[in-house]
Write an enzyme that holds these catalytic residues in place. Structure first.
Site, short mmCIF file in Angstrom:
data_model
loop_
_atom_site.label_atom_id
_atom_site.label_comp_id
_atom_site.label_asym_id
_atom_site.label_seq_id
_atom_site.Cartn_x
_atom_site.Cartn_y
_atom_site.Cartn_z
N THR A 46 0.83 -1.21 0.00
CA THR A 46 0.00 0.00 0.00
C THR A 46 0.87 1.26 0.00
OG1 THR A 46 -1.71 -1.18 1.24
CG2 THR A 46 -1.81 1.23 1.27
N GLY A 93 -6.82 -0.40 2.53
CA GLY A 93 -5.38 -0.28 2.82
C GLY A 93 -5.10 0.45 4.13
N ASP A 137 -1.41 -0.18 17.82
CA ASP A 137 -0.87 0.76 16.82
C ASP A 137 -0.91 2.20 17.37
OD1 ASP A 137 -0.18 1.42 13.89
OD2 ASP A 137 -1.94 2.65 14.26
N LYS A 195 2.27 4.82 18.16
CA LYS A 195 2.37 6.22 17.71
C LYS A 195 2.51 7.16 18.89
CE LYS A 195 -0.31 5.18 13.56
NZ LYS A 195 -1.66 4.93 13.09
N ARG A 245 8.27 -9.45 -1.33
CA ARG A 245 8.29 -10.85 -0.90
C ARG A 245 8.02 -11.78 -2.09
NH1 ARG A 245 4.86 -10.95 4.22
NH2 ARG A 245 3.64 -9.79 2.71
N ALA A 301 12.67 -4.18 -2.95
CA ALA A 301 12.54 -5.56 -2.46
C ALA A 301 11.08 -5.86 -2.15
CB ALA A 301 13.39 -5.77 -1.21
#
Ligand code: NAP
Ligand code: HSE
Length: 437
Positions: free
Chosen positions: A14, A188, A202, A206, A46, A44
């Site tokens: 995203t 996203g 999360d 922050k 996955r 890079a």
């Protein structure tokens, strides 16, 4: 003289996709602003077979992330893959290799940032992380630069877009939690593990970062009191509405007499307060400085475009800093690393707050007297008490209590006393009432 800066990306999901799109679509404007060229050298991922949302023609992809951090021509490593184990190893290597770093990874900074910033300082490289907090809002810049004249007294904010989106949607009739979360993921907004969003982790990441910058303290994620939105019910939202409040998930960091209070949890906010009207994926952070007074910053807190906007602004900053004298740079956390403040973060029961409490109680004479007696014994003043019939349990009533401001230690004692009453027929829901004056 115009130079070319080569960047290497770790991740093309995203935020990585959004970053490439901005660098492709706004290239001329960006180069005009910085007077230098930016080239994407290597990305890079996955899975090399996965279809990408952006045009990758002419961009080299690899499934070896170490090829990015060890690449001799790459000046700036942009970490947009997430996680704290491999990402940490990669950034340590990148720093040792003298690369400048841009990252959106709040989990990594909150949990491992002390080590990363120390190594970056030793190796004289920058770590920029505007995208890690509040997506498209330049709140890091506000704290490190815009408000640098102030002692920050407190900050409070809606700092998880997914959680705010879910709370906003759940306030609508017939919303379904699982479906709303699915939509947030499709847009996203959500973390790879969405429990990080709904359980407040999360937001705690922050808040850890914001508090460190605001107060000049170490990153102390383990000291943040963390409560998510999963226990807030439709019934609580309805009662909040009835009493002119909205329920928001807030992060709060403030000075106390003995140290600092760091916490994230749902809170009732009076509906006319500006931050109560921050809905959907939008974030807002209020910051109170001793000279400027209360200020507020608002914008989209998640998603490809807003987050990548902050990532690219950081890339631009890194290039500007690299083309200036090192002494003109703003330190990574906005203060000198050898001048950390050592005051402690206080436990949650040291706070004072007004509270919303809700429970089911048996509907017969004397019950209210027992309940108000428990509060009176502890000297807690009830501001409002509201009783409605309970549709699910006809022998019970639903009781909603708003208390005056009291210490959390005391309200905990009251909850233990109330919970022990045979007349109380459910767990007691407790939500703090925000005082953002
Ligand atoms: P995402 O869509 O899942 O993208 C992650 C990317 O990293 C993918 O391209 C993935 O490759 C790649 N990746 C993962 N593990 C890898 C490995 N071992 N080796 C190589 N590549 C690997 O995640 P995102 O939403 O962009 O989030 C990225 C970071 O930004 C996270 O730290 C997140 O917390 C942060 N952030 C996200 C937002 C947001 O709104 N999404 C906002 C602010 C901050 P494949 O594509 O091949 O699977
Ligand atoms: N999952 C995060 C959120 C992404 O919803 O706020 C932005 O940091």
């Amino acid at each position: 003289m115009m130079k070319t800066f080569k960047i290497g990306l770790l991740g093309l999901g995203t935020v990585g996709g959004g970053t490439v799109r901005i660098l492709q679509e706004t290239r001329d404007e960006i180069e005009r602003r910085i007077g230098h060229r930016i080239e994407i050298e290597l990305i890079a991922v996955r899975d090399l077979q996965r279809a990408r949302l952006v045009d990758t023609d002419g961009i080299h992809l690899t499934d070896d992330p170490f090829a990015v951090v060890n690449h001799p021509d790459i000046d700036i490593v942009v970490e947009l893959m997430g996680g704290t184990t491999l990402a940490k190893e990669l950034l340590l290597r990148a720093i040792e290799n003298g690369k400048q770093i841009v990252t959106a990874n709040k989990a990594l900074l909150a949990e491992q940032g002390n080590v990363l910033f120390a190594l970056a300082e030793k190796n004289q490289v920058n770590i920029r992380y505007e995208a890690a907090v509040a997506g498209g809002i330049p709140i890091i810049k506000v704290l490190r630069e815009g408000l640098a004249a102030n002692q920050i007294e407190w900050l409070a904010g809606i700092i998880n877009g997914t959680g705010n989106y879910i709370l906003t949607e759940m306030a609508k009739p017939e919303a379904d939690f699982a479906q709303v979360l699915k939509t947030a993921q499709a847009l996203g907004y959500a973390e790879a593990d969405p429990t990080f969003d709904v359980e407040g982790i999360d937001a705690a990441h922050k808040l850890t970062i914001l508090a460190s910058i605001a107060f000049g303290i170490e990153l102390q994620f383990d000291k943040v009191y963390t409560e998510g939105i999963t226990r807030v019910t439709a019934e609580d939202m309805e009662f909040a509405r009835l009493f002119d409040y909205k329920i928001k998930h807030l992060g709060f960091a403030g000075r106390t007499s003995d140290g600092f209070s760091l916490r994230v949890h749902p809170a009732l906010v009076k509906k006319e307060v500006l931050i109560a009207n921050v809905d959907g994926v939008m974030n807002a952070v209020m910051v109170k400085g001793n000279h400027v007074g209360p200020t507020m910053y608002y914008g989209p807190g998640a998603g490809a475009g807003p987050t990548a906007s902050s990532v690219v602004a950081d890339i631009i900053d890194v290039i500007r800093a690299a083309t200036q004298e090192p002494t003109e740079r703003v330190p990574a956390l906005g203060f000198q690393a050898n001048r950390l403040t050592q005051a402690p973060v206080e436990p949650i029961d040291a706070i004072e707050s007004a509270y919303y409490l809700r429970c089911y109680v048996q509907d017969h004479a004397g019950v209210l007297a027992q309940i108000s007696g428990a509060f009176a014994d502890l000297g807690i003043n009830i501001e409002q008490l509201h009783q409605v019939p309970n549709a699910e349990k006809p022998q019970d009533a639903t009781l909603v209590i708003f208390t005056e401001k009291v210490s959390e230690r005391k309200i905990n004692q009251a909850l233990v006393a109330l919970q022990a009453l045979t007349a109380v027929d459910s767990m007691i829901q407790r939500i703090r009432i925000a005082d953002l004056g």
